[in-house]
Design a protein around this motif. Structure first.
Motif, PDB file in Angstrom:
ATOM      1  N   UNK A 129       0.803  -1.221   0.000  1.00 33.47           N
ATOM      2  CA  UNK A 129       0.000   0.000   0.000  1.00 33.47           C
ATOM      3  C   UNK A 129       0.837   1.273   0.000  1.00 33.47           C
ATOM      4  N   UNK A 130       0.186   2.459  -0.154  1.00 34.92           N
ATOM      5  CA  UNK A 130      -1.238   2.687  -0.415  1.00 34.92           C
ATOM      6  C   UNK A 130      -1.676   2.074  -1.744  1.00 34.92           C
ATOM      7  N   UNK A 131      -2.898   1.642  -1.782  1.00 32.33           N
ATOM      8  CA  UNK A 131      -3.389   0.910  -2.936  1.00 32.33           C
ATOM      9  C   UNK A 131      -3.325   1.746  -4.214  1.00 32.33           C
ATOM     10  N   UNK A 132      -3.576   3.063  -4.101  1.00 31.24           N
ATOM     11  CA  UNK A 132      -3.663   3.915  -5.291  1.00 31.24           C
ATOM     12  C   UNK A 132      -2.316   4.196  -5.935  1.00 31.24           C
ATOM     13  N   UNK A 133      -1.229   3.938  -5.234  1.00 33.89           N
ATOM     14  CA  UNK A 133       0.084   4.271  -5.781  1.00 33.89           C
ATOM     15  C   UNK A 133       0.346   3.636  -7.139  1.00 33.89           C
ATOM     16  N   UNK A 134      -0.059   2.385  -7.312  1.00 32.88           N
ATOM     17  CA  UNK A 134       0.279   1.703  -8.554  1.00 32.88           C
ATOM     18  C   UNK A 134      -0.439   2.295  -9.762  1.00 32.88           C
TER      19      UNK A 134
END
Length: 558
Positions: A341-346
């Protein structure tokens, strides 16, 4: 190999050659001698004891090693009862199909198939010795390490289209049930099981050299042991435990503690020779804490944060090499740059120092860390736009992640970050080529809109248009102290894949010598994914324990 030793590494001398076992006064005797009491050593000892062998298990410290510091994740599939409870019908064939892609022929197909076929049984074997597992999955099933309450997850690249294989993906990361890092829980059960089974421990015993006969057969090991219960031994234990406990917070200070530990061994340890009537098993871990070996074999990784324990100084590797064993893939090091995480990073993009994108951001951390270190000199940026950064900050604050996941992420986005109202301004403040950065973002945006191919195969769910300024570049380089880039070594001694016997330069087994875990070339020796190392400790440890216990006793001269 260079004879120069790291000042905190346990020294290894050339073998002591004797005419036969009767020509030496042994301080202790056993059938099977295990050197290194981590997960691999414990599994070897348990298997050998189950087959009737008298087992002595020695450790430079008090046991545990890198296994006890790990997350306690065991990579297991093929239809474990926990997969079935979570609704997944995995199979050994599907597990093989996936791992074949990840392991890159570091071991034979026959061995990989056997590893997959044995997987269900090996996890059940751990449970029979008290280690608990369960089937609760984190939201989405994907994270670098699940929080308490979640114990089954996708621990590798199973969900990444380019890596997942042709068969249906399944979660195979089985985290040992318990609060905090599961490795301590798993190792506590294995250690207790060893003692219940009657394995005899020899603690604070550094393996100094092998004992061999003129034909090269390994007869035993000479250790240097601190006197049990003495003041030096008590101080040695305290300093070593402190070094392990504080490594994540003060690695420089912990290096000084390790030098003091080594000094105590030099000043107060006494020789003790142990005869192994059937065989010696080397299971001391990798060599991430041996700077000289790193400089020799993997110099690009010297700057990385070290993942492992003090005993990961290559002593097993060096002992094996001292009598003709061959190291292989010693240049392979797993570097971990997780973007989840954070999940949105990718959903952002990772670019090099010139602004060129070079990877699929949704891959497992070691799959990203490898090209970052090997091809980009350890330097890269994570590029986000304003909405994506805001969402990632909220996830880090309120997503229920571990502190070691959320704190570095927040520090990276709030402190080690560059900002630009436009991509051109961001390029100027970071030193990137504005044309290269713009091209990288435009290509990723076109793929996110469905207007062009995704250059690196990112899945549709991982794509997001980056267009709302200001834009941010987070420094994910190896030299960022706020966001450590951990690494551990993967190579080891070449072994016979049926027995774990150490092989010499001609590919022949060295009689009386075996290796397991990270001391041996094994399943995770090409590229690491979470849980594969502990799973290999079970697989290779049990293999070596079975083979050594079945070996004929060395015939002594009259």
């Amino acid at each position: 190999m260079s004879t120069r030793e790291s000042s905190s590494a346990s020294p290894v001398l050339p073998p002591l050659q004797v005419a036969d076992g009767n020509s030496l006064d042994w301080d202790e005797q056993c059938d099977v001698l295990v050197v290194g009491w981590g997960a691999a050593g414990a599994c070897a000892a348990l298997e050998a004891r189950a087959r009737g062998a008298d087992v002595l298990i020695a450790d430079r410290f008090t046991g545990g090693g890198a296994s006890a510091k790990s997350g306690g994740v065991v990579y297991a599939g093929g239809g474990t009862r926990h997969q079935l409870a979570a609704g997944f019908n995995d199979s050994p064939e599907a597990m093989f199909d996936y791992l074949k892609h990840e392991t890159h022929n570091v071991i034979s197909d026959d061995t990989l198939r056997r590893f997959c076929a044995d997987s269900v049984g090996n996890l059940a074997w751990l449970e029979s010795h008290g280690a608990p597992y369960s089937h609760q999955m984190p939201p989405g099933g994907k994270t670098s390490y699940p929080s308490d309450g979640y114990y089954l997850y996708y621990s590798g690249n199973e969900l990444v289209p380019a890596y997942g294989g042709s068969m249906a993906p399944a979660p195979r990361g089985h985290r040992t049930v318990g609060k905090g890092q599961g490795g301590a829980v798993l190792y506590a059960h294995l250690k207790s099981a060893c003692l219940r089974a009657g394995a005899r421990p020899l603690l604070q015993a550094a393996a100094r050299r092998l004992v061999t006969d003129p034909q090269g057969r390994v007869l035993g090991v000479e250790f240097y042991c601190l006197p049990a219960g003495s003041k030096p031994a008590l101080l040695h234990a305290r300093l070593a435990a402190r070094a392990e406990r504080l490594q994540n917070f003060a690695p420089g200070y912990c290096n000084k503690l390790r030098h003091k530990v080594r000094q105590l061994e030099r000043d107060f340890a006494q020789p003790r020779r142990v005869q192994a009537r059937k065989g010696v098993i080397l299971s001391t871990g990798g060599f991430i804490f041996n700077r000289q070996l790193l400089e020799q074999h993997a110099p690009k990784f010297v700057r990385n944060f070290k993942v492992g324990a003090t005993g990961c100084d290559g002593s097993g590797l060096r002992l094996g090499q001292s009598c003709g064993g061959q190291g292989e893939r010693l240049e392979r090091v797993s570097a971990w740059r997780f973007l989840n995480p954070p999940y949105s990073w990718h959903k952002g993009i990772v670019v090099n120092r010139t602004g060129q994108r070079f990877c699929n951001e949704e891959v497992y951390g070691a799959t990203l860390g490898q090209p970052l270190m090997e091809e980009q000199g350890g330097k890269a940026w994570l590029v986000l736009d304003a909405p994506l950064r805001k969402k990632a900050i909220c996830e880090a604050l309120f997503g229920g992640y571990w502190w070691f996941q959320s704190f570095p992420a927040l520090a990276l986005m709030l402190l080690k970050v560059r900002k630009g109202k436009s991509l051109g301004e961001l390029a100027a403040t970071t030193g990137m080529d504005p044309a290269a950065l713009s091209a990288s973002v435009l290509a990723a945006n076109a793929a996110a809109r469905g207007e062009g191919p995704e250059p690196f195969g990112k899945s549709a769910g991982g794509r997001q248009v980056l267009e709302q300024g200001p834009f941010y570049a987070c420094d994910i380089s190896v030299n960022n102290p706020l966001f450590p880039l951990g690494a551990l070594t993967l190579g080891g001694l070449r072994v016979d894949e049926r027995s774990g016997a150490v092989l010499d330069g001609q590919g022949q087994p060295i009689e009386g010598l075996y290796a397991a875990g990270r001391s041996a070339l094994g399943i995770p020796s090409h590229l690491y994914i979470s849980g594969l190392s502990l799973a290999d400790c079970v697989f290779s440890g049990r293999r070596a324990g079975a083979a050594a216990s079945a070996a004929p006793k060395h015939k002594l001269s009259d």
